[in-house]
Design an enzyme around this catalytic site. Sequence first.
Site, PDB file in Angstrom:
ATOM      1  N   SER A  47       0.968  -1.185   0.161  1.00 13.86           N
ATOM      2  CA  SER A  47      -0.137  -0.132   0.012  1.00 13.86           C
ATOM      3  C   SER A  47       0.990   1.222  -0.015  1.00 13.86           C
ATOM      4  CB  SER A  47      -1.047   0.006   1.193  1.00 13.86           C
ATOM      5  OG  SER A  47      -1.727   1.163   1.219  1.00 13.86           O
ATOM      6  N   GLU A  48       0.558   2.197  -0.742  1.00 13.77           N
ATOM      7  CA  GLU A  48       1.463   3.504  -1.002  1.00 13.77           C
ATOM      8  C   GLU A  48       1.994   3.965   0.305  1.00 13.77           C
ATOM      9  OE1 GLU A  48      -0.957   5.518  -3.827  1.00 13.77           O
ATOM     10  OE2 GLU A  48      -2.054   6.737  -2.387  1.00 13.77           O
ATOM     11  N   ASN A  49       0.983   4.018   1.084  1.00  9.87           N
ATOM     12  CA  ASN A  49       1.155   4.862   2.457  1.00  9.87           C
ATOM     13  C   ASN A  49       1.846   4.187   3.196  1.00  9.87           C
ATOM     14  OD1 ASN A  49      -1.149   3.089   2.572  1.00  9.87           O
ATOM     15  ND2 ASN A  49      -1.519   3.841   4.647  1.00  9.87           N
ATOM     16  N   SER A  89       8.436   3.826  -0.137  1.00 13.52           N
ATOM     17  CA  SER A  89       7.184   3.322  -1.002  1.00 13.52           C
ATOM     18  C   SER A  89       7.215   3.289  -2.305  1.00 13.52           C
ATOM     19  CB  SER A  89       5.933   3.763  -0.267  1.00 13.52           C
ATOM     20  OG  SER A  89       4.894   3.400  -0.807  1.00 13.52           O
TER      21      SER A  89
ATOM     22  N   GLN B 103       2.376  11.895  -6.143  1.00 15.63           N
ATOM     23  CA  GLN B 103       2.708  11.563  -4.933  1.00 15.63           C
ATOM     24  C   GLN B 103       4.256  10.843  -4.873  1.00 15.63           C
ATOM     25  OE1 GLN B 103       0.751   9.136  -1.158  1.00 15.63           O
ATOM     26  NE2 GLN B 103       0.011   9.032  -2.824  1.00 15.63           N
TER      27      GLN B 103
END
Lengths: 216, 228
Positions: A47-49, A89, B103
């Site tokens: 998960s990117e977080n 990440s 991001q």
Amino acid sequence: MQRMNREEMAARVARDIPEGAYVNLGIGLPTRVANFLPQERDIFLQSENGLLGMGPAPAEEDIDWELINAGKQPVTLLAGGSFFHHGDSFSMMRGGHIDICVLGAFQVSVNGDLANWHTGAPDAIPAVGGAMDLAVGAKQVFVMMDLLTKAGESKLVAQCSYPLTGLSCVSRVYSDVAIFDVGPAGAHVIEMVPGLTIDQLRDMTGVDLQLALEIA
Amino acid sequence: MIDKISPSLRQAVADLHDGASIMISGFGDAGAPHELMEAVIEHGASDLTIISNNAGAGETGIAGLIKANRVRKVICSFPRQAASHHFDARYRAGEVELELVPQGNLAARIQAAGSGLGAVFTPTGYGTLLAEGKETREIDGRNYVLEYPIHADFALIKARAGDRWGNLVYRKVARNFGPIMAMAAKTTIAQVSEVVELGALDPEAVVTPGIFVNRVVQVAPLSVAAAA
């Protein structure tokens, strides 16, 4: 013709995710793929977080708001899972360490261009998140989407009209009626739901479609 | 004796100034330094540039800063959220400028700043609206966009525990942007749930070494769980 529902689509994508794969599932429909990954397969969800080895949703009493997924929903961490910062990440994505990502889309072109972040509407507030990083970084980009919009327009297109997320990045499209390989060689149909013909599919999409050798 | 522990939130942010650029950690509420942001609102600094993943939701945190009209510009990847009404309204009114950054490019540009790099070539965004007008280069057959570092005057971050030398450990996904923002700002202020003695943090497990941290301030633990 029997269209696949959401659950059937998620189950179908899950079938193609092999043991040992490092996988990022996008927000929305792709998240459901996790529900269909066979327990006996070791598959690593990223998960990117900042977590790897993501597990299913917790019981109500175990919810921890510092253990959430990219969609900001509570999740769990499997034994062997790990936490890391955002630099690491996105190095996992950009550096080619993620084997498969599964994303939703507004449009995919037959050569694999992806549009999934912005409708281009002048009054829309744009938001991109990690979509562009996943699109260029993952070794394989799978898209899950209905083939047609509610208005009946094909989302598999000759050229995207929405702003692009990434160029020539999608390898496969899992739709509710057919599965396509896309890329430099154009779109090849690799599966269709029972009762659907290639000619009907060509009518629905209006794009040039070939049957993949294995089903021709 | 070096003691980076600030006695209060108010003193931790006392030297903020109008026009400052401030990095704020957090992905949604996880890792968002809410108490420090409340202290910034009380401090009164305005005309701020906020660098964060989101543009705030609800009434507190970044949304609170925007609501209080302290923010001139937001650099972020995902401003639009279910409860981002304060950002939405001021953005549509032309009162807050938005620089939208993918991001991973946000992370890479923050890391470039903290690492002393002049710029980075990133594949992300190549050929899209977000790379328009930017320099590109083909390297070994792949296309890249030139992206410049994002520096900041201050970073406000949230960690689980810290010591008086500024060493930090984090909790679960609340880590997110904290470690890289700590490296990129002139002054990094960390709020922690627990201040520990020197030597209490396992040196093998320290995530942010104290060299990147200027101030540590203790707040009541588990503020995120309470805020959520």
